[in-house]
Write an enzyme that holds these catalytic residues in place. Structure first.
Site, PDB file in Angstrom:
ATOM      1  N   LYS A   1      -8.183  28.434  14.586  1.00 20.90           N
ATOM      2  CA  LYS A   1      -7.336  28.187  13.422  1.00 20.90           C
ATOM      3  C   LYS A   1      -7.972  27.071  12.620  1.00 20.90           C
ATOM      4  CE  LYS A   1      -3.212  29.684  12.205  1.00 20.90           C
ATOM      5  NZ  LYS A   1      -3.054  31.144  12.062  1.00 20.90           N
TER       6      LYS A   1
ATOM      7  N   ARG B   1     -34.276   2.339 -11.710  1.00 18.66           N
ATOM      8  CA  ARG B   1     -33.377   3.465 -11.966  1.00 18.66           C
ATOM      9  C   ARG B   1     -32.061   3.224 -11.237  1.00 18.66           C
ATOM     10  NH1 ARG B   1     -35.161   8.601  -7.995  1.00 18.66           N
ATOM     11  NH2 ARG B   1     -35.136   7.383  -6.066  1.00 18.66           N
TER      12      ARG B   1
ATOM     13  N   GLN C   1     -35.027   8.673   0.576  1.00 21.99           N
ATOM     14  CA  GLN C   1     -35.366   8.816   2.004  1.00 21.99           C
ATOM     15  C   GLN C   1     -35.410   7.449   2.693  1.00 21.99           C
ATOM     16  OE1 GLN C   1     -36.744  10.624  -0.425  1.00 21.99           O
ATOM     17  NE2 GLN C   1     -37.514  12.601   0.298  1.00 21.99           N
TER      18      GLN C   1
ATOM     19  N   ASN D   1     -28.763  13.284  -4.232  1.00 21.52           N
ATOM     20  CA  ASN D   1     -29.221  12.292  -5.207  1.00 21.52           C
ATOM     21  C   ASN D   1     -28.463  12.555  -6.500  1.00 21.52           C
ATOM     22  OD1 ASN D   1     -30.600  10.515  -6.824  1.00 21.52           O
ATOM     23  ND2 ASN D   1     -32.629  11.057  -6.038  1.00 21.52           N
TER      24      ASN D   1
ATOM     25  N   HIS E   1     -28.111  12.281  -9.752  1.00 17.78           N
ATOM     26  CA  HIS E   1     -29.009  11.823 -10.807  1.00 17.78           C
ATOM     27  C   HIS E   1     -28.260  11.228 -11.994  1.00 17.78           C
ATOM     28  CE1 HIS E   1     -32.144  13.811  -8.605  1.00 17.78           C
ATOM     29  NE2 HIS E   1     -31.686  15.020  -8.839  1.00 17.78           N
TER      30      HIS E   1
END
Lengths: 286, 286, 286, 286
Positions: free
Chosen positions: C12, C169, C212, C238, C240
């Site tokens: 279930k 970034r 990573q 990721n 972005h």
């Protein structure tokens, strides 16, 4: 200045009904999601918690299942009318009932076997008051695409405009349409099939210079072919297909390879109407 | 005791590709969502952030679009094989590439006009290593229902069992099936159509005493009719349809009015295999 | 060649349990979604529809609710162990039981008032066989972002690579982590809080040259701080954030204005383990 | 009878903006989904495909990103006002602009590190015409639960009513609230925090005889504490928690073990207003 109760309604949303009808060994199948919303003299429960005028939403759910047995579940509009009238006529404090139905299609595979279609959902929204009735039919999730015969140019350019003009692009949309009927009595199945067909034909056969033009064409096509429909509202997302830039790989891309975008998307909304129809009972398309 | 890097892979998920092919005025359309995952000698980037062995996931996305132009996008299995082989052969540090494709069907409405089908999604997952290749095909979202010819009784009863036995119930499921091919070369379109047809026939034609029995029947039917398929895994939610209790309203309910339930649901998973097939390369069905 | 039944299980899925405990006027709340899957001697129901060995999935649902009353619903791992052991010990034909729990957090607003948190979901998956027990804990939906301290360069460039290198970034991900415990007995609450804290600290405090590297750092941090955990699997999309190109408007963009992308996205998957732990009972992270 | 164009608008939906502001090493973060819809003199594009009055939706997207750089992205209401005024003042054919913002909260973890909150989403919808401005603020996804202090009885019973009365039940809802401001100038952050706090307090502190009573109490509490708010609309699903029937297992259940239901659900909608406020510019809550 005092604080007062304004517009209100309450009900049961998303009651899931499957109704099987048996004609000997051959079964047929109805698959509805039903919503009920009632309004009327409901001040007491809001102001003091006195529920003497409140029909439980659980009862609305029970009524959906009981009516499916007693009256069958035929066309969505018909089932919605039956339910809405019941609540208005049986409960004096209820002054308006709105019943909405989503109808999911199943394709027959055998006498008692079915496969769920996923290419569109048929909808109906019925509003019944003591004096009046309004029937809205519709369709959602109908996704259409023309791989050419669509241009977009000649638009306004301001200081934030970077979009290049194009004379050949993909035009794709997921049609969300609702239309208001002139009366509360029609051959609902035939009317829906006709409207759906007109929407599709309107999309396919329009050489498009803007999604707005396609929208108006689709709506007009429905009104021209269906006398029973007063007006139609279309909400059309522009499902953008961006040309992939293959020039870094020394490859051309003559409208062959596209990036299907998710967000953001253009959203085009418009009503196509007759110039002589009576006003709507509700703010039906908002 | 030291802390070490275990199994790992990386890639680009959900690249949305639409590929139009033009044969004069008649266009055809491919609509894929593509995933790429690579594994191999990737310790450096994990341990020190040295990316000298890392092909950017952005490059994988570019490759999908470039390959769609260079090689076309034909059958999902074929396109996945092409991509997976490219990554393994062009990148020495890559020891395995896994490419998955979801293929969305569109029905033709005209020479360049299409309507999206929603009744199932075709899938392919291809794994290529330096030595071996494995092709998995599949389908998701195929929703089937028998309104009778299904019983469930004779089951175990313990102190927590309250379920009544039944000799007539609705059996409905949303088929999620994957099957492993014996080779990496087949008529993929024909194979898929055959497997899909066998799954549907297996469901429709089985008088069922349990969803497990239906599952085994569906899987067996695929293997009996498709020699190129080694084994098949089926994941079948039991989409419960509960009989509405109408007795408080003095109404009978002879399997006519059902509550379509959302959660919880039974979930039946099983593999049907041949007793003589080579072992799988990957834990392919988990 | 014959067609035979391979690996299978049934159960279930998605039983929704809310358990209130009352300590005088002060209540506490547990909100679980529970899944049960059993495997063992289940050939008969598949091959002939004989259900003599089949405990109904409806009974599993009942057992969840009954156990919540009888034993309370404490930590997810504990509740899952209780249920899994029950099925293996009470049903001789059952050789393995897998119970999964999603636990949704609620913040206290008053003695009996709560607000649902949405910042992460805690998970547990327990597998019990006649001989062995395996406990996996985890978290999903934990979305983290560093607005700087992330670079990506020095990667492989092939003919399809267009990505520019960057020394600044946004790095953002929605953590999906599962970790395997060395034993079936721990202070589950403390262990979870510690692991969650280590994951967050590992993300925040890593100056990242690749997702990573961040993944390995997060995993290592968990293993270094939690002796009871054997290994951990991280699946990190990721998320972005693309720098908006404002140059057509004569505006600079020094990492200030970003387009948050949906699809496609990088997907980084990796296991961090100890070099001396016993092998897992199940293919636990696939 | 002729077929004519009715009400229409068009724009860009779901532009995803993340704006980072840097105060030395300490960053702050804004995460918005922005929608723009313009209406005005748009007949030509619908009727003939002449786009001379059509500002591309792509330009609207560009404007969102450019404005985030030029003006920053502060409070949702403020950013929406800035954008809406821009479109009305710079495009003569545009007679009304509607800008909507969903603002997602992030909790600070460090100088440049953040964790996404999931406990509610803040919203703003601004409509600007040549003459007038309307500001609507709101919240969605705020899920609240009282584990007691809720009764439901004294309601209407008709022939389809089976619901038992109760003097102790769980009351839970996911608040969807929107409120209209009296002016277009306020301390938006403070106003939102105050309204959110009032909604929560209104829910927590109401001993409830119906969800309607709780709704009115929540709305009144907002209006009593926030002078700048004219009226508030609440849409409250009744997230049913059904008492699990444990009697077959000889167990009592004194409001301890609940089945959290998905569908159907009660849906309570109501406006709480002041008796002396000017009329709304738009059908703002439909």
């Amino acid at each position: 200045m005092s604080i007062v109760l304004g517009e209100n309604r309450y009900g049961k949303a998303e009651t899931r009904l499957v109704r099987v009808s048996r004609d000997g060994d051959t079964h047929s199948l109805i698959d509805f999601t039903v919503g009920v919303a009632l309004s009327g003299d409901l001040a007491a429960t809001h102001l003091t918690g006195d529920n003497a005028g409140v029909l439980p939403t659980d009862t609305m759910k029970n009524t959906v299942y009981a009516f499916a047995k007693e009256h069958g579940a035929g066309e969505p509009e018909e089932f919605a009318l039956l339910l809405a009238r019941h609540f208005v006529t049986s409960q004096p404090q209820v002054r308006a009932a709105r019943v909405s139905v989503e109808s999911f299609g199943w394709e027959r595979l055998g006498p008692h076997s079915f496969q769920r279609r996923g290419d569109h959902t048929r909808t109906a929204v019925v509003t019944v008051t003591v004096e009046q009735t309004e029937v809205i039919s519709g369709v959602t999730g109908l996704t259409l695409l023309n791989s050419t015969a669509s241009e977009f140019h000649g638009f306004v350019r301001d200081k934030y405009t970077t979009l290049p003009e194009t004379t050949d692009r993909i035009l794709a949309t997921a049609v969300d349409a609702r239309w208001r009927h002139l009366t509360d009595d029609a051959d609902w199945a035939k009317s829906f099939e006709g409207a759906l067909d007109a929407l599709i034909k309107g999309f396919v056969n329009t050489y498009s210079h803007s999604l707005q033009q396609t929208l108006f064409s689709m709506g007009s096509h429905v009104l021209r072919t269906r006398d029973e429909i007063a007006e139609i509202r279309l909400v059309l997302p522009n499902k953008h297909h961006y040309l992939a830039d293959l020039s870094p790989f020394d490859l051309t891309n003559d409208n062959e390879v596209f990036i299907a975008g998710d967000r953001p998307y253009g959203l085009i909304e418009g009503t196509v109407t007759r110039d002589d129809v009576p006003e709507a009972l509700t703010a039906w398309y908002q």
